[in-house]
Design a protein around this motif. Sequence first.
Motif, short mmCIF file in Angstrom:
data_model
loop_
_atom_site.label_atom_id
_atom_site.label_comp_id
_atom_site.label_asym_id
_atom_site.label_seq_id
_atom_site.Cartn_x
_atom_site.Cartn_y
_atom_site.Cartn_z
N ILE A 123 24.67 -26.58 30.58
CA ILE A 123 23.63 -27.33 31.29
C ILE A 123 23.98 -28.81 31.21
N GLN A 135 22.24 -27.75 37.98
CA GLN A 135 22.18 -26.29 37.85
C GLN A 135 23.18 -25.86 36.79
N ASN A 136 22.75 -24.94 35.93
CA ASN A 136 23.66 -24.46 34.88
C ASN A 136 24.86 -23.74 35.50
N TYR A 176 14.74 -23.59 32.42
CA TYR A 176 15.03 -24.70 31.51
C TYR A 176 14.42 -25.97 32.07
N GLN A 204 25.97 -32.98 28.50
CA GLN A 204 25.97 -31.54 28.71
C GLN A 204 25.75 -30.83 27.38
N ASN A 239 26.25 -19.22 36.48
CA ASN A 239 24.92 -18.66 36.68
C ASN A 239 24.98 -17.62 37.79
N LEU A 287 18.84 -33.28 36.57
CA LEU A 287 19.15 -32.06 35.82
C LEU A 287 19.95 -31.17 36.75
N LYS A 310 14.57 -25.91 36.25
CA LYS A 310 15.47 -25.07 37.03
C LYS A 310 15.50 -23.66 36.44
N THR A 358 26.27 -20.43 28.84
CA THR A 358 26.31 -21.26 30.04
C THR A 358 26.20 -22.72 29.64
N MET A 395 17.53 -19.89 35.70
CA MET A 395 18.83 -19.30 35.42
C MET A 395 18.65 -17.83 35.08
#
Length: 809
Positions: free
Chosen positions: A741, A729-730, A792, A777, A733, A727, A803, A739, A805
């Motif tokens: 992901i 990082q968005n 998320y 994504q 951010n 996963l 993670k 955003t 955000m």
Amino acid sequence: MENSILTAQNSKCKDFVKTIVLLLMLPMYLQAQTTPDYIYGDDNGSGWNTTSGSIGTTCLSSSYKWQFLATASATHRIKFGETISNADGHGFWMSNVPGNLNYNSGGAAATAFYNNNYGTSGYITFSITLGKHYVIKAKKDASPNDASFAIQEISAAPISISGVSDNFTAAGNDMTVKITLSGSKSTEERVFVKYTTDNWTTSSVSSEATGSGTDYTAIIPGSGVTATTNNKYYVFTTTVATPSASEADLLAINYNNNSGNYFQIFSKFITIQVNGWQTKGRGGPVMWSTAVGPPSSTNCRSYFCGALDGSSVTAYTSVEFNVIGGTNGNNCDCSPYTGSGTITTTSSTEEQTNLVSTTSGITFYLSSGGLSGFTSACPDSDNRVYTGSSGYLKVDGVSKLVFDAYRTMMSVNYNTGAITSTGWAKINAASSDPLWVNEFDPYNTGQIDFDAVSSSPVVQQCYGSYDISIKLKPAPYVSNQSSGTVATEGGVVDETVNMPSSDVSYNFTVVSFGGTSGDGVFANQIMTTPVGALPSGIDAISQLYWSLSTALDTFTCSLTFDLADITGISNTANLRILKRVDSNHPWTTWSEYTLVDPTHLRANNVTTLSEWAIGSTGGNPLPVELVSFSGAIENNAIVLKWKTATELNSYGFEIERKLKDCGCDWEKIGFITAGGNSNSPKNYELKDFVRKTGTYLYRLKMVDNDGKYDYSKEININVATPLKYELMQNYPNPFNPVTTIKFALPEASKVSLKIFSLLGEVVSELVNEEKPAGFHQVEFDASIFSSGIYFYKIEANNFTQIKKMSVIK
């Protein structure tokens, strides 16, 4: 503080790969705890037990390492202690109350405490798989109440790092670190460089190294290249995708820190003191008697022994490296040199290299060389070219660098007797130490340069002898050198001397030998773009040039240049031949030339030799010398990297992409502004986030300021199924309001992707369906949500990751 203990050798910390990375901050009680240097736990191939501790191998920053090959698939238990028996009843465990704590492979942090012995409780548990390798690292942190540890899983025995070198050019320039592994690494292992500019008070970690097999490279950006005594680096392996600088020492599976000395960032060189470098043989010019004094413009030739007929001015016909003994007369009745010919090696007076820490035991030798080129500037000086066949550099009698051939160019000042000299030697890699080859050939030229730092003449008449200090250093570009002889002397001739390895040929029509054996011809094709002012009407110059010389007294010839190695030629009618005396003089256009065919250009009626190049009056996009263009998958993105040696009138690079065999057109995916005009190496990089698997083709469109352009070679990047669940990082951010992901699936999976508030409430579900293997994504629109921190979370099969955000409005 980083780097508190540096006792590990570069191969000490070796073995492991596929990551269960586990960073665990371990707050402790206030007892006087020491370090988590012993491990207790189940066997399952580890050889450990739960009552007697096994001490770890000391690694970077007082960390300890254990590793084992699992002989069973099981739930494995471990805990750390500070003594072999843990007699004081204290140690490092996952919980401060009785009961085990399970850690899964998701990479989430967990807490542990320095606490009382809970007997069979309080273990860290994790799953192991038969046939997999496991590396466990632990260290006490700077804070008195915590420690950290990490567990990494790999599918094969971890590799070690057997060789490290770099191509340092100057402070502020990006630097490539060349890395040699002990074998092909497993898919889980990654290679990084950690570097510092202030002796580890602060530090950074490079992007993941790229390469294949045993050869990898990483880039230290120019901001990390200061070339001070505090500028250092080391190379390490880990399974973690993006290790931070603060965690790198702990997460390093294996590392090479130059036996605790670290790799210094500086210019590499070794200085050699040569006593008695002698030029000899009939043909002169020899040094004059100090009683008689130097020659003048009216009696120049009469003072040169060997030019017996008074008609020629040439150089000594050979050069001897450190010959002891020989005739030393003070008259002009010189017979051929008949000294003892005893060859001795020379010693080093200074070194700046990561391979040795002292000059003791370093010796250097070159075989005898013959005269290949000579230009007289009587009565003041002359320039000479000598070429030889072999040489070596040894440490304590062991060959480190072996040379197949060498060339030295000498400029002799008659008034002072001093000389300046530059040289080149071809490295025989098969007979040389690979670590020394890496250190002194970071540009992969197969050559080494040397030049004279200082010289002191010993004035003699029948031979010239010099005490000289020579600096050996890496060769930043290739020199394709050739030497030959002219067989026929006297008047009109028709003789061709071909030098295909230097892409040039001589055709002589008039020849007069210099002295008794001045028949040598020399060519050096220099594979870098020359600097210097261009003549009017010339807007581009080739990415290489030639340095030509001869020992002939007088001659007339034509020179035919092979253009095969010059890229970017589209209109041969606009090509011109350029000439200059040397790098201190401007280029001029040679007016008498013939285009022989599309790949050969000839200069006619040449009577003097010096430096030559190919220029263009327009229509030939020659300005950019592209050294390399490559790509690799890093952190689920395709990272494209390219390097230029020089740039002239360069505007920028358009990056183009298409899928292989798609039948589609090239797509422009980005633009990078070029350096414009530069004579130093420049590095560029672009990341491309592709959304599906397949083989992608990439090329560079190199555009000049006047709109001309040329294409690079094409490269292929195969994007296969991801190697692991991940996963990302968005981005961006923080964000407002949208955003992106991204996540990766190594196999088809039922995927759940949810957004949580700071209170743990589900506020949005972005994905809840079966997804195929590959890169994915999804966008998250926070328009209806207030500013603040959100989490998320992805769940896919047995993989879970969370993670954080931030929404800012």
